[in-house]
Scaffold this motif. Structure first.
Motif, mmCIF file in Angstrom:
data_model
loop_
_atom_site.group_PDB
_atom_site.id
_atom_site.type_symbol
_atom_site.label_atom_id
_atom_site.label_comp_id
_atom_site.label_asym_id
_atom_site.label_seq_id
_atom_site.Cartn_x
_atom_site.Cartn_y
_atom_site.Cartn_z
ATOM 1 N N LEU A 25 1.763 -42.533 -15.166
ATOM 2 C CA LEU A 25 0.710 -43.390 -15.698
ATOM 3 C C LEU A 25 1.303 -44.345 -16.718
ATOM 4 O O LEU A 25 2.039 -43.944 -17.622
ATOM 5 C CB LEU A 25 -0.395 -42.553 -16.333
ATOM 6 N N GLU A 30 -5.160 -45.836 -16.407
ATOM 7 C CA GLU A 30 -4.626 -45.618 -15.068
ATOM 8 C C GLU A 30 -4.939 -44.211 -14.592
ATOM 9 O O GLU A 30 -5.126 -43.282 -15.393
ATOM 10 C CB GLU A 30 -3.111 -45.851 -15.032
ATOM 11 N N LEU A 32 -3.717 -41.259 -11.540
ATOM 12 C CA LEU A 32 -2.781 -40.826 -10.506
ATOM 13 C C LEU A 32 -3.590 -40.221 -9.365
ATOM 14 O O LEU A 32 -4.369 -39.280 -9.571
ATOM 15 C CB LEU A 32 -1.803 -39.792 -11.062
ATOM 16 N N GLY A 74 -5.636 -41.158 -17.331
ATOM 17 C CA GLY A 74 -5.250 -41.598 -18.655
ATOM 18 C C GLY A 74 -6.322 -41.255 -19.674
ATOM 19 O O GLY A 74 -7.480 -40.968 -19.321
ATOM 20 N N THR A 105 -0.514 -44.733 -8.326
ATOM 21 C CA THR A 105 -1.278 -44.961 -9.557
ATOM 22 C C THR A 105 -2.157 -46.187 -9.373
ATOM 23 O O THR A 105 -1.732 -47.187 -8.774
ATOM 24 C CB THR A 105 -0.351 -45.173 -10.766
#
Length: 332
Positions: A25, A30, A32, A74, A105
């Protein structure tokens, strides 16, 4: 992680399965995604043949369409949680890594919740074609209820979604196909008039169907002489939208004489030009399409799936053509 890497521009053999580092990240917003499937689109084969949009960033992981499960988020992510099923269209142009991999991502604002009633492979086949068809019909050509629309190549990836979106808007749909099997397929999707272009002249058929007036909107998903065909099939002051660059032999005089409004549709523009607001609008399209899918008002036809390591063979099949709907890669 395993990923299919484009090692150079060329034929499908340049797609090689490799071990790559797990992506990390890069921002608080963001996410994953553990990918379960990746859609395969003609743009993938074009990039593979001629090189990516970012030639200084090699090797590249192709694939714009993906579907999978949120693996990590995140600190600033609010809408999605670990375990959520998502789908998206992002990356894969040679800059940000694409979806021919086990993980990717994605910024939160570019993700949508996956349609619950679709498999991961079906969901991964939907984003690019749904956004393309939506923008072409509703944003570029402003299709509305009661209008007549000609959708070229209705059994293709974009075409079969465009038929359904047009019907959802209340339009009357004419489409072209090559075979009896494809004619049956598009009729089941709701096409009102089906033209076998291998047997009949589409312009003549369209003019007969519209009592010599022409359709309100023509959507060219094929290019070359088909664009000129669309001009001749569209009423005065009507709309024509194309996905392809016009060929040198395009008959523009017909378009000018008919006072046609002409538009290009390139759904990649927001990604290529970093237009975040426009890309978020595309995510809005995915959210609406997910609702329609789960309400059984929209479907995506998946012709065949390939395991990730057979991405090269999938490209060969896509370039050979002849199938109905979409192809996808699966990671499990």
């Amino acid at each position: 992680m395993k990923a299919v890497v484009m090692t150079a521009a060329g034929d499908p053999s340049v797609l090689q399965l490799q071990e790559r580092p797990l992506p990390e990240l890069q921002s608080d917003t963001e996410i994953l995604v553990r990918l379960k499937a990746a859609g395969i689109n003609p743009i993938d084969t074009k990039i593979r043949q001629r090189g990516t949009f970012y030639p200084d960033q090699r090797p590249a992981i192709l694939g714009l369409d993906g579907a999978g499960v949120v693996e990590a988020v995140g600190a600033g992510v609010r809408e999605f949680h670990i375990g959520d099923e998502v789908y998206f269209c992002n990356g894969g142009l040679g800059g940000h890594p694409g979806t021919y991999a086990e993980y990717a991502t994605v910024e939160e604002r570019f993700l949508a919740h996956k349609p619950k009633t679709l498999s991961f492979a079906e969901a991964a086949a939907l984003p690019l074609v749904a956004i393309t068809a939506w923008e072409a019909l509703f944003d570029r050509s402003r299709l509305g209820a009661g209008q007549r629309v000609l959708i070229q190549a209705g059994s293709g990836g974009v075409g079969h979604i465009a038929i359904q979106l047009a019907k959802q808007a209340g339009a009357i749909v004419c489409t072209t196909v090559s075979t009896a099997e494809k004619a049956t397929f598009v009729e089941k999707l709701g096409a009102d008039e089906v033209i076998r272009y291998t047997l009949d002249d589409p312009i003549v058929r369209v003019m007969n169907w519209t009592d010599g007036v022409g359709v309100d909107v023509s959507f060219d998903t094929v290019g070359k002489q088909v664009l000129s065909q669309c001009f001749a099939s569209t009423r005065y002051y009507g709309d024509v939208v194309t996905l392809l660059a016009p060929s040198p032999d395009t008959v523009w005089k017909v378009a000018r004489d008919r006072n046609l409004r002409f538009s290009f549709e390139l759904m990649l523009t927001p990604m290529l030009q970093n237009l975040a607001a426009a890309q978020m609008a595309q995510v809005g399209i995915l959210r609406q399409c997910a609702q329609w899918v789960d309400q059984q008002q929209l479907t995506v036809h998946l012709a065949q799936t390939f395991p990730l390591e057979q991405a090269a063979e999938a490209h060969r099949q896509l370039e050979a053509g002849g199938f109905v709907g979409k192809l996808a890669l699966t990671m499990e």
